[in-house]
Write an enzyme that holds these catalytic residues in place. Structure first.
Site, mmCIF file in Angstrom:
data_model
loop_
_atom_site.group_PDB
_atom_site.id
_atom_site.type_symbol
_atom_site.label_atom_id
_atom_site.label_comp_id
_atom_site.label_asym_id
_atom_site.label_seq_id
_atom_site.Cartn_x
_atom_site.Cartn_y
_atom_site.Cartn_z
ATOM 1 N N GLY A 211 -52.757 17.162 24.284
ATOM 2 C CA GLY A 211 -52.146 17.697 23.359
ATOM 3 C C GLY A 211 -50.743 18.660 23.190
ATOM 4 O O GLY A 211 -50.288 18.647 22.134
ATOM 5 N N HIS B 150 -46.212 7.461 23.315
ATOM 6 C CA HIS B 150 -47.523 7.189 23.169
ATOM 7 C C HIS B 150 -48.378 8.278 22.204
ATOM 8 O O HIS B 150 -49.552 7.984 21.853
ATOM 9 C CB HIS B 150 -48.301 7.575 24.469
ATOM 10 N N ASP C 107 -41.506 6.449 27.827
ATOM 11 C CA ASP C 107 -42.368 7.258 27.101
ATOM 12 C C ASP C 107 -41.518 8.058 25.799
ATOM 13 O O ASP C 107 -41.766 9.419 26.017
ATOM 14 C CB ASP C 107 -43.592 7.801 27.467
ATOM 15 N N SER D 205 -48.521 16.577 24.746
ATOM 16 C CA SER D 205 -47.656 15.479 24.673
ATOM 17 C C SER D 205 -46.573 15.459 23.528
ATOM 18 O O SER D 205 -46.807 15.761 22.630
ATOM 19 C CB SER D 205 -48.342 14.046 24.467
ATOM 20 N N GLY D 206 -45.510 14.745 23.789
ATOM 21 C CA GLY D 206 -44.351 14.760 23.004
ATOM 22 C C GLY D 206 -43.654 15.873 23.076
ATOM 23 O O GLY D 206 -42.362 16.180 22.464
#
Ligand code: ARG
Length: 834
Positions: free
Chosen positions: A783, A638, A691, A785-786
């Protein structure tokens, strides 16, 4: 907010003191002292003394001059103001600054201001002139700026005078009669900008106005610039300003770049609705509403631009229409109501009153599921909600409850002229006074929670009252202090009871029992019986079978050998005959001994060497990622989802920082561009299923203490519920908040998937892992994420998950959801060879 704080650099009050100190200090190095040391006939000494004396007199002279200069020196002060003129009719031509009507009235206002200031003995000497900038309806509001040249030493007393003397009616001294005047010093950060751009715009019915920062979305906004937008709407309307993108530099107190929104056409601090900087995600939109038909938006930037900026849309809304209406009579046995414009920001100067009336013999309970009123003072003099005569303000805990003793309750909401927030979301229910929580448990806070949540080990009430006086059943640990905790937390090294009872007698399974890795005791007979009785597989490990028949749960060595041991990789023991389970390189090693993330703390530098910060090129951090080899990163799909503005699915849109600690010290990190991005083909942007994405660096990176990969778990690696894992990132430190400057870390635990699926209303797939603290307060957030969910193996860290999504951040019973990395082991291998 102190409305008179002009932020000037000099504080004259203390200067006299400084001067005294300087005077007493000087004689200490006086030439007379030097003379005492004279060596007779020594020419050098005499010359030295003369030079010292000259230098000294020069310094004294300079200081005296400086002192006088400073005392007499005048600085330019700008005050902005609005004035309510009661004996003039508003003319449409007043909207046009070049019309003769505008100029005529402006002249009159300016003359009257001059007259007024010239009559003030304290102000007349310093007054320069005034300029009218705009008029608006009601009868006529005039907005102006007045310039003064004031001695530095009088700055603050003049600020006081300007704010106080003019709040009261100045009385008619010319043809214009005006009652209220509001004045404030212009924020010095604003009038020192080298470039100033002013725009005016007018909304019409069904006609929006676009407000965007210069260059948006193609270029970053310019440095050292002030931009002002004066927005107007038709009379009897208010203005709604919705930001669709908001991306500014983030600094403490927004001291670098900021947007201010005013409920006025003048930049009056007493009318400032909000000051914002940093990043706001579209899930958490910024939207303001004015109290009348004008609004002023300002953007100020410092010497460094470099951020994308914002885009917003202004529309007009009829006063009293559904969008802004509030209050009224609420009946029946339950219902809901919110502050106006909720969950967007409520308008200033609003008063609403709800009367709740439930059937006789019943009482009323109001539950505020969200409550955010602007920062406030004790007794709530500014924005407040009043229930039963009690004023509530600021931010309250979710699900705050208030009850009545009769079948009626009034709830009042009131906002003052400045600083707005998102408001509240409330429901009301009627209840029998004798049975306030039918079929539920009543917390001390009067909240009702479902009976199953009582004594389940989680603080569901928020005040722990559901966990007191419990009789723990056999599946729970009975803490000495009366709390019950889930059995899988026993002997896990964490003091869950709070009195350490869950961590006592840990190696004390009965002699005929086996101690599981998670502390559970099982019968010796259950060991190596092919069943996972411990629930962490530890009873099936080390079963004396170096290799066994392969099942889907077994680790497979490079040579095809299958192991029964759970998580055999990189644990320091050679389990495969070919040693391939220990073929790990330097992965997952933390160079420093351990220990935004919401509820976390700052990491130590280099503690998480696989953590990567993904930036939009020349811009700010947007997502995290993890290093898995010298050229590959893992992140969330995402983060690289196709979008029209930033083209995040293209490798060329990104720059990545490895070994970064502080977002303000990018130069200390290793920067790379990307060669390619491979998002998972089955990523679903609605459900966040699959994801995960891979990023290939343009050039490989050399590993060092601060840059190192994390170990990838094999497809069979198990992260059992209750296991402690770490989240790290530069994301928001509270829901709706702004990102962190320094890398944050927090410890959470893996949560049972079945439990999690229920908590997340069935949105979990097997490609997702849950982790968090169900009591709330600790979580990843926007922020993060990942970024990695790092799990401590035996001495090395494994990538258990990728930060993916959540319901808000750090809410109670809403864990964070992570991409389940073992599920993608084969895919990662296929795409990267790692
Ligand atoms: N999707 C978010 C991001 O883009 C991360 C959300 C994680 N949320 C949570 N509550 N754990 O940064």
């Amino acid at each position: 907010m102190d409305p008179m704080n002009s932020g000037m650099r000099y504080t004259p009050k203390s200067s006299d003191k400084d001067w005294d100190q300087a005077v007493t200090f000087l004689p200490a190095s006086d030439g007379s002292k030097l003379e005492k040391k004279k060596g007779p006939g020594k020419l050098g000494t005499i010359i030295g003394v003369v030079i010292a004396a000259c230098a000294l007199s020069l310094i004294i002279g300079l200081l005296v001059w400086h002192f006088h200069f400073r005392q007499g020196h005048k600085i330019k002060k700008l005050y902005t103001g609005s004035m309510h003129i009661t004996n003039q009719e508003y003319l449409p031509a007043y909207e046009d600054n070049n019309s003769t009507e505008f100029q005529a009235l402006a002249k009159e206002v300016e003359a009257q201001l001059k007259d007024m200031y010239s009559k003030s003995p304290q102000l007349s000497k310093y007054y320069v002139d005034s300029t009218v900038n705009a008029f608006s309806q009601g009868s006529v509001m005039a907005y102006y700026e007045s310039e003064f040249h004031v001695p530095l030493s009088l700055e603050s007393s003049i600020n006081d005078l300007m704010s106080k003397s003019q709040r009261s009616s100045p009385g008619p001294s010319g043809a214009l009669i005006f009652d209220t005047m509001e004045t404030s010093a212009v924020d010095s950060r604003i009038f020192t900008k080298s470039s100033v751009q002013r725009f005016t715009a007018r909304t019409r019915p069904n006609q929006a106005v676009l407000v965007k920062s210069p260059g948006f979305p193609d270029y970053p906004y310019p440095p050292n610039t002030l931009v002002q937008w004066q927005l107007r709407a038709d009379p009897n309307n208010v203005i709604k300003l919705d930001f669709s993108t908001f991306y500014l530099e983030n600094a403490q107190d927004c001291k670098n770049d900021f947007v201010k929104v005013y409920d006025s056409l003048a930049a009056l601090e007493s009318r400032m609705m909000a000051e914002k900087c940093g990043y706001y995600s579209p899930n958490d939109p910024l939207s303001f509403i004015s109290s009348s038909n004008v609004m002023l938006v300002t953007l100020a930037t410092n010497e460094k631009g470099e951020y994308p900026g914002f885009r917003a849309q202004a529309t007009q809304v009829m006063k009293g229409s559904r969008e802004v209406a509030c209050g009224g009579l609420l009946t029946g046995t339950s219902g809901s109501f919110t502050s106006p414009n909720y969950p967007k920001y409520y308008p200033p100067l609003t008063n609403c009153e709800w009367t709740i009336e439930v059937p006789v013999n019943m009482n009323v309970k109001v539950i505020f599921s969200k409550f955010m009123l602007s920062k406030n003072e004790p007794n709530c003099p500014k924005d407040y909600v009043q229930v039963n005569g009690e004023r509530l303000c600021g931010t309250l805990q979710a699900n705050t409850v208030r009850t009545s003793n009769t079948n009626k309750m009034t709830v009042v909401f009131s906002s003052d002229s400045s600083l707005v927030d998102r408001g509240f979301d409330a429901t009301y229910v009627a209840f029998e006074p004798t049975n306030p929580c039918p079929d539920k448990f009543q917390c001390s806070s009067k909240r009702c929670i479902s009976l199953e949540l009582r004594c389940d080990g989680w603080n569901d009430c928020g005040d722990n009252s559901d966990e007191r006086n419990c009789k723990c059943d056999t599946s729970m640990i009975s803490c000495k202090n009366g709390l019950c905790k889930p059995m899988f937390w026993k002997c896990d090294g964490v003091d869950d009871c709070g009195d350490r009872t869950d961590e006592m007698d840990c190696a004390s399974c009965k002699p005929d029992e086996f101690v599981c890795g998670n502390g559970k005791c099982i019968s010796m007979k259950q060991k190596c019986d092919g069943h996972n009785d411990c629930s962490d597989n530890s009873d099936e490990a080390d079963c004396g079978r170096a290799s066994i028949q392969c099942t889907v749960n077994n680790y497979v060595c490079k040579n095809g050998q299958c192991l029964s041991k759970v998580n055999p990789e990189c644990d320091g023991v050679k389990d495969c005959t070919d040693g391939s389970d220990e073929d790990c390189g330097d992965c997952g090693k933390q160079p420093y001994k351990t220990s935004r993330i919401v509820g976390g703390q700052e990491a130590t530098e280099g503690e998480w060497p696989w953590q990567v910060s993904l930036h939009i090129k020349n811009s700010i951090h947007v997502c995290g990622a993890s290093i898995i080899s010298d050229r590959w990163l893992v992140t969330a799909a995402h983060c690289v989802q196709e979008d029209p503005k930033f083209k995040l699915n293209q490798a060329s849109s990104w720059e990545v920082y490895l070994g970064l600690h502080n977002q303000k010290q990018l130069e200390k990190a290793e920067k790379r561009l990307l060669k390619q991005i491979i998002a998972h083909p089955n990523y679903n942007e609605y459900t966040y299923d699959n994801d995960i994405a891979l990023m290939e660096l343009d050039q490989p990176v050399a590993f060092k203490e601060s840059i190192r990969p994390i170990c990838l778990p094999s497809a069979t690696y198990s992260f059992p519920a209750g296991k402690e894992v770490w989240i790290t990132g530069w994301g928001a430190t509270r829901e709706g908040g702004v990102g962190a400057q320094v890398l944050q870390k927090a410890a959470v635990r893996i949560i049972n998937s079945t439990v999690c699926d229920t908590l997340m209303n069935g949105q979990l797939t097997s490609r997702m892992t849950c982790a968090g603290v169900l009591a709330g307060g600790v979580d990843a957030c926007q922020g993060d994420s990942g970024g990695p969910l790092s799990s401590v193996g035996t001495g090395r860290m494994f990538l258990a998950g990728v930060v993916s999504w959540g319901d808000g951040c750090a809410r109670r019973n809403k864990p964070g959801i992570y991409t389940n990395v073992p599920k993608f082991r084969a895919w990662i291998k296929e795409k990267t060879g790692v």
